[in-house]
Scaffold this active site. Sequence first.
Site, PDB file in Angstrom:
ATOM      1  N   GLU A 208       0.849  -1.242  -0.074  1.00 44.28           N
ATOM      2  CA  GLU A 208      -0.005  -0.069  -0.128  1.00 44.28           C
ATOM      3  C   GLU A 208       0.789   1.214   0.045  1.00 44.28           C
ATOM      4  O   GLU A 208       0.597   2.320  -0.676  1.00 44.28           O
ATOM      5  CB  GLU A 208      -0.672   0.018   1.118  1.00 44.28           C
ATOM      6  CG  GLU A 208      -1.919  -1.236   1.220  1.00 44.28           C
ATOM      7  CD  GLU A 208      -2.739  -1.133   0.085  1.00 44.28           C
ATOM      8  OE1 GLU A 208      -3.149  -0.058  -0.426  1.00 44.28           O
ATOM      9  OE2 GLU A 208      -3.207  -2.137  -0.335  1.00 44.28           O
ATOM     10  N   ASP A 251       3.962  -4.129  -5.831  1.00 49.95           N
ATOM     11  CA  ASP A 251       4.563  -5.333  -5.743  1.00 49.95           C
ATOM     12  C   ASP A 251       6.085  -5.441  -5.746  1.00 49.95           C
ATOM     13  O   ASP A 251       6.789  -6.023  -4.729  1.00 49.95           O
ATOM     14  CB  ASP A 251       4.011  -6.727  -6.428  1.00 49.95           C
ATOM     15  CG  ASP A 251       2.422  -6.915  -5.983  1.00 49.95           C
ATOM     16  OD1 ASP A 251       1.989  -6.575  -5.104  1.00 49.95           O
ATOM     17  OD2 ASP A 251       1.874  -7.663  -6.656  1.00 49.95           O
TER      18      ASP A 251
END
Length: 310
Positions: A208, A251
């Site tokens: 996040e 990611d």
Amino acid sequence: MAFPYLEAVLGESYWFREGFRVSLIAGFMIFMYFFETYLDIRQHAALKLTNLPKPLEGVISQEKFERARAYSIDKSCFHFIHEAVTILMDTAILCFGILPWFWKVSGNLVAYLGLDAENEIMHTLSFLAGVMIWSQLPDGELREKIEKLAASLKFPLKKLFVVDGSTRSSHSNAYMYGFFNNKRIVLYDTLIQQCTNEEEVVAVIAHELGHWKLNHTMYSFIAVQHTVIPLQHLVNFGLNLVSRTFEFQADAFAKKLGYAKALCAGLIKLQEENLSAMNTDPWYSAYHYSHPPLVERLAAIEEPDSKKED
């Protein structure tokens, strides 16, 4: 009339008759219904596959795969019925002019009550579907790790919250909000419960924070969210493409921070607990998914950096 000036010039031209415009919109809606139903059929066939995707073999148990598969098939069957009923209702509302009729009836009701029927500002009551119970994340090792990670990225974290999501569903999530130097991070209690260790929770937070560090929130805010009906599907498809790219980048950001293994474990855990589909049709996911399928995300995370550089 939608084009009063043009209609005044062209008179009763067929191209500007209300019936033609309604037919055009209804035709487009029906076309998109059949197109999306075709994708749904492809996805339904993928859901019926009884074998785990090869990258998930030995990672996710057959029992959990069967649970997720059965749940996804049930959702898919309901989706077919829901979409069929929806297109019938939407077409009827459009073709029979139900909304204009209802607007007229509403105006008559306002007049009946002795109010100004010409006033288009109508006050309506809204009811909250549920109340989220917020609390501060208690002091401990998890809080310290998240605060340390935020500080290392110069993220202006002011407060850490836990929101009660378990009383409504098993869905897990984490997000952040706030402006400038006054930001908060919110964790669902289900996320903490479902992850096997604190490192997996921190890995999800690292993902996040990758969105924040890479300015994805700003880009998404600037991007056009809504447009006219004929372009809406195309725009949504483009936004999903951008969103999936952002997910891969976030990611990779978490991987660069050393959370590759923990992130993979966390993603797998969330996939299991949310009973998300393991097998996905590539056309269906490309059109509908704002996040890449789990198999693609794991493959990207596990891909050697040297290969990407080549």
